[in-house]
Design a protein around this motif. Structure first.
Motif, PDB file in Angstrom:
ATOM      1  N   SER A 103       0.834  -1.202   0.000  1.00  0.00           N
ATOM      2  CA  SER A 103       0.000   0.000   0.000  1.00  0.00           C
ATOM      3  C   SER A 103       0.866   1.249   0.000  1.00  0.00           C
ATOM      4  N   PHE A 104       0.228   2.375  -0.246  1.00  0.00           N
ATOM      5  CA  PHE A 104       0.933   3.660  -0.198  1.00  0.00           C
ATOM      6  C   PHE A 104       1.597   3.854   1.160  1.00  0.00           C
ATOM      7  N   GLU A 105       0.893   3.542   2.239  1.00  0.00           N
ATOM      8  CA  GLU A 105       1.449   3.732   3.573  1.00  0.00           C
ATOM      9  C   GLU A 105       2.687   2.867   3.791  1.00  0.00           C
ATOM     10  N   GLN A 106       2.626   1.628   3.335  1.00  0.00           N
ATOM     11  CA  GLN A 106       3.766   0.725   3.520  1.00  0.00           C
ATOM     12  C   GLN A 106       4.987   1.201   2.742  1.00  0.00           C
ATOM     13  N   GLY A 119       4.136  -0.304   9.017  1.00  0.00           N
ATOM     14  CA  GLY A 119       4.346   0.658  10.081  1.00  0.00           C
ATOM     15  C   GLY A 119       3.057   0.992  10.805  1.00  0.00           C
ATOM     16  N   PRO A 120       3.108   1.954  11.695  1.00  0.00           N
ATOM     17  CA  PRO A 120       1.898   2.377  12.415  1.00  0.00           C
ATOM     18  C   PRO A 120       0.873   2.955  11.442  1.00  0.00           C
ATOM     19  N   PRO A 121      -0.407   2.965  11.800  1.00  0.00           N
ATOM     20  CA  PRO A 121      -1.426   3.530  10.914  1.00  0.00           C
ATOM     21  C   PRO A 121      -1.234   5.020  10.714  1.00  0.00           C
ATOM     22  N   PHE A 122      -1.664   5.508   9.578  1.00  0.00           N
ATOM     23  CA  PHE A 122      -1.574   6.933   9.277  1.00  0.00           C
ATOM     24  C   PHE A 122      -2.795   7.624   9.891  1.00  0.00           C
ATOM     25  N   ALA A 123      -2.624   8.099  11.113  1.00  0.00           N
ATOM     26  CA  ALA A 123      -3.711   8.757  11.838  1.00  0.00           C
ATOM     27  C   ALA A 123      -3.344  10.214  12.088  1.00  0.00           C
ATOM     28  N   ALA A 124      -4.313  11.093  11.935  1.00  0.00           N
ATOM     29  CA  ALA A 124      -4.080  12.521  12.127  1.00  0.00           C
ATOM     30  C   ALA A 124      -4.111  12.857  13.613  1.00  0.00           C
ATOM     31  N   VAL A 200      -5.287   5.414   3.421  1.00  0.00           N
ATOM     32  CA  VAL A 200      -5.245   6.786   2.916  1.00  0.00           C
ATOM     33  C   VAL A 200      -6.064   6.909   1.642  1.00  0.00           C
ATOM     34  N   ALA A 201      -5.932   5.946   0.732  1.00  0.00           N
ATOM     35  CA  ALA A 201      -6.671   6.000  -0.529  1.00  0.00           C
ATOM     36  C   ALA A 201      -8.176   5.942  -0.289  1.00  0.00           C
ATOM     37  N   ALA A 202      -8.608   5.080   0.615  1.00  0.00           N
ATOM     38  CA  ALA A 202     -10.045   4.952   0.888  1.00  0.00           C
ATOM     39  C   ALA A 202     -10.609   6.212   1.519  1.00  0.00           C
TER      40      ALA A 202
END
Length: 415
Positions: A103-106, A119-124, A200-202
């Protein structure tokens, strides 16, 4: 023949003038190779490879030294992206293959840290997201999506007390939160449906279109994000590295780069291609191409200075869109433009035309492609900033040559 003696981590750190933690960061980013010493408990390094890195960090060259009073500008070495033979690679890995498996995050987390595990989730962060939404709500109605990203970066920085911590892991965590803030601070479209996952994409999809976000749609958008993370020393990336060279914090690095993105020859190019495709769908490719050429305008979305044949990013996105039935009219319009222009101007489609095809086919606004580009490229800007933070400060500086009138000159009249 006896093998030459290898260096310990402490010896490498001393030669480079960095901390041992930075040596490990070089290894994770592919700038240095290491192997375990006797007993397998310590890392050892090739002295020749270390010496080459010393030369690179010092910007050493065989030319004459700079004239007195001038700054010596180091060459900008980077281990992030290689572009050659009509292909490109992230740290030696094909992004097309990466997009199929990660995924983009990975991919972003791997580029920042060298860690191939998720890695950890992309959370704001709550404070940053609240600040970004507040300033976004205060913008006038004509403010665009990228305008909202720019003010979101400033607002999120203002409430982050650790933004000046430039240690690699802190920077990676800051970037993770900033990208999430960018996406979550954008207003959802009026009748958007819930996203099928929390990627992130979703989360970005319902902020760009009212069309339902099915699995294929999210996969296509996630692929676009991966493919757009970096593309070498583009204008925005050079701007980001210049800011990082001055030790600007990550929010400021991204803010600086966003300014360059708005140029019509960079991130905004997909918006021009979107409007062209919409025009082609109404009037046909022939009149639209002729109108552009008659006005002396270049056709947006065609050709790329770094690729002689096909832009691999465009090809991947076009292939994905071929499997989406509702994308057929936009795809036909894009192919018609390419074929019509090729009569006298054989320029293949680039990623801007592919992004425009995606945005037209899914009912996104013209600036959707620029928004996708900016969110994705934030990951690349941070990867370059991390490299620059490890270099000599203020080394990214253009060497200028004065060509004005020789001094002393009289004062201007009326002074």
């Amino acid at each position: 023949m006896a093998e030459k003696r290898r260096l310990t981590t402490q010896q490498v750190a001393a030669r480079l003038g960095v901390k041992p933690e930075t040596v490990y960061a070089y290894v994770s980013r592919g700038l240095l190779g290491s192997r375990r010493g006797p007993g397998g408990r310590v890392s050892t390094f090739d002295p020749d490879e270390v010496q080459r890195l010393v030369h690179r960090r010092r910007g050493r060259s065989d030319g004459p030294p700079p004239a007195r009073g001038q700054d010596a500008a180091d060459p900008v070495y980077s281990a992030v992206t290689l572009i050659e033979d009509d292909r490109y690679f992230y740290r030696g890995v094909d992004p097309v293959e990466l997009a199929r498996r990660a995924s983009f995050e990975q991919v972003a987390w791997w580029l920042w840290t060298g860690d191939q595990r998720p890695g950890p989730p992309f959370a704001a962060p709550e404070a940053g997201l609240a600040a970004a939404r507040a300033v976004g709500d205060a913008l006038p109605p004509e403010a665009g999506l990228v305008d909202r990203l720019r003010v979101a970066a400033i607002a999120a920085a203002a409430v982050d007390p650790v933004r000046f911590d430039l240690r690699p892991r802190t920077v990676a965590a800051t970037a993770r939160g900033l990208i999430a803030t960018f996406v979550d601070a954008l207003p959802r479209r009026d009748d958007a449906t819930s996203a099928p996952d929390d990627s992130v994409a979703a989360r970005l999809w319902p902020r760009l279109t009212t069309r339902p976000a099915d699995a294929d749609a999210v996969t296509t958008l996630d692929t676009a994000l991966v493919l757009l993370i970096d593309h070498g020393l583009a204008a925005s990336t050079v701007t980001a590295r210049a800011a990082a060279s001055a030790r600007a914090h990550p929010y400021a690095v991204v803010s600086a780069a966003l300014g360059a993105v708005e140029g019509p020859l960079h991130g905004a190019a997909s918006g021009l291609a979107h409007r062209m495709l919409a025009d082609v769908l109404e009037r046909g490719a022939g009149p639209v191409v002729a109108e552009h050429l008659r006005a002396g305008r270049r056709l947006p979305g065609l050709g790329h200075r770094l690729y002689r044949t096909v832009d691999p990013r465009a090809q991947v996105l076009f292939d994905l869109l071929e499997a989406v039935p509702e994308a057929a009219p936009a795809l036909a319009a894009a192919h018609a433009v390419t074929e019509t222009a090729a009569t006298h101007l054989p320029l293949p489609a680039n990623v801007d035309l592919a992004l425009a095809t995606l945005s037209v086919a899914t009912g996104m606004p013209p600036e959707a492609g620029e928004t996708i580009f900016a969110v994705a490229r934030t990951a690349g800007w941070i990867a370059h900033a991390l490299e620059e933070y490890d270099e000599r400060a203020l080394r990214v500086r253009v060497t200028g040559r004065y060509e004005g009138p020789p001094p002393p000159q009289p004062l201007p009249s009326g002074s």
